[in-house]
Design an enzyme around this catalytic site. Structure first.
Site, PDB file in Angstrom:
ATOM      1  CB  SER A 154      -0.961  -0.039   1.191  1.00 22.73           C
ATOM      2  OG  SER A 154      -1.926   0.970   1.085  1.00 22.73           O
ATOM      3  CG  ASP A 250      -6.608  -2.026  -3.995  1.00 18.20           C
ATOM      4  OD1 ASP A 250      -7.194  -0.961  -3.719  1.00 18.20           O
ATOM      5  OD2 ASP A 250      -5.385  -2.195  -3.854  1.00 18.20           O
ATOM      6  CG  HIS A 280      -5.607  -1.951  -0.349  1.00 19.20           C
ATOM      7  ND1 HIS A 280      -4.812  -1.485  -1.370  1.00 19.20           N
ATOM      8  CD2 HIS A 280      -5.065  -1.475   0.801  1.00 19.20           C
ATOM      9  CE1 HIS A 280      -3.841  -0.758  -0.858  1.00 19.20           C
ATOM     10  NE2 HIS A 280      -3.970  -0.737   0.462  1.00 19.20           N
TER      11      HIS A 280
END
Length: 318
Positions: A154, A250, A280
């Site tokens: 991320s 995501d 995600h």
């Protein structure tokens, strides 16, 4: 219709409510995940190291070394996720121990400064400083600084990609691989048309992005600066090989995939993996889920190949 794997769905439902509008409250909620005592992972030895910044302040780097391996092992710099505003080495303890065992490497997790108290470029400069420090350790250290990779999920994927750019532009250190997991590589994530993203299956949703950018950049009124997001760089040539993972549920998946293709067009060797029906950060949310185990094994295999250290499978997750 997309169906999230039951173990991942259960872990997702157990997460604190995510609200990037209030980073302080968000940070406290996620830090509680690391507050409960967890027995140390017997497969690894851990050590906290202090890196001194140019201004004399201290940066924490925690190392995870597989106990059953001897000699100077390769090293993987790990940059945690959390939208640049939360996350810590404590939260990622279990994950980093698993990566160390699976990759047969020393994992070095960086406690970089968080926004909004410390906006860009504080966090990424911390990550680059820690990478240079790791590369410069003496030959008898617990890791081999000449065999070094960067990795993150991320926001940490953003930081890993940018550290690779900095290393190219600033003359080192040499990196064997960049592992970018559900990376936040654009200022604005591309939203696939016709899709609806909800907290129940997506973790991060498009509505979060303005808050994240405001906290990280300090303002959204100015152009995105170089090194804030890797896709802002006009030249992606000369970068280390990349392993890019994107998740089917995501909203950042398209920007992540596009970045991988941009690396490929620039002549960088890239592996791009799209995993369907997962949210995600699924591997960090539920690392013991069957899909997570398979994917973690795959990218640790890429690390083994790039770093040249045989992996040990006997102590890995069943």
């Amino acid at each position: 219709m997309s169906t999230v794997e039951p173990e991942i769905a259960a872990a997702l439902a157990a997460l604190p409510v995510i609200d990037f509008a209030d980073p302080v409250a968000q940070r406290a909620a996620f830090q509680e995940l690391a507050a409960d005592p967890v027995p140390p992972d017997p497969r690894v030895s851990t050590q906290d190291h202090i890196v001194v910044r140019p201004d004399g302040s201290h940066l924490l780097v925690r190392s995870y070394r597989p106990r059953e391996l001897s000699g100077a092992l390769p090293a993987v710099m790990w940059f945690h996720g959390g939208g640049f505003v939360f996350g810590s080495v404590d939260v990622d303890d279990f994950y980093c121990a698993e990566l160390a065992v699976r990759a047969g490497a020393v994992v070095l997790s960086v406690e970089y400064r968080l926004a909004p108290e410390n906006p860009f470029p504080a966090g990424v400069e911390d990550c680059y400083l820690a990478t240079c420090w790791a590369a410069g350790q003496p030959a008898d250290a617990h890791w081999d600084g000449a065999r070094l990779a960067v990795a993150g999920g991320s926001a940490g994927g953003n930081l890993a990609a940018v550290v690779a750019l900095m290393a190219r532009d600033r003359g080192g250190p040499q990196l064997a691989l960049q592992v970018l997991l559900c990376p936040a590589v654009q200022g604005e994530g591309r939203e696939p048309s016709g899709r609806v993203y909800e907290r129940a299956t997506s973790v991060v949703v498009p509505e979060d992005n303005p808050h994240i950018l405001r906290h990280y950049l300090g303002s959204t009124d100015k152009p995105v600066p170089r090194y804030a997001v890797p896709s802002a760089d006009d030249d992606l040539s000369g970068l280390p090989p990349a392993y890019v993972l994107v998740a089917g549920l995501d909203y950042l998946r398209e920007s992540g995939a596009e970045y991988a293709l941009a690396l490929d067009r620039a002549g960088v060797s890239v592996e791009l993996h799209l995993v369907p029906n997962v949210p995600h950060g699924f591997d960090a949310i539920a690392i013991t889920a069957p899909t997570s185990r398979r994917i973690v094994a795959e990218y640790c295999g890429a690390l083994v190949k790039a770093l040249g250290q045989p992996a040990t499978s006997t102590a890995a997750l069943p």
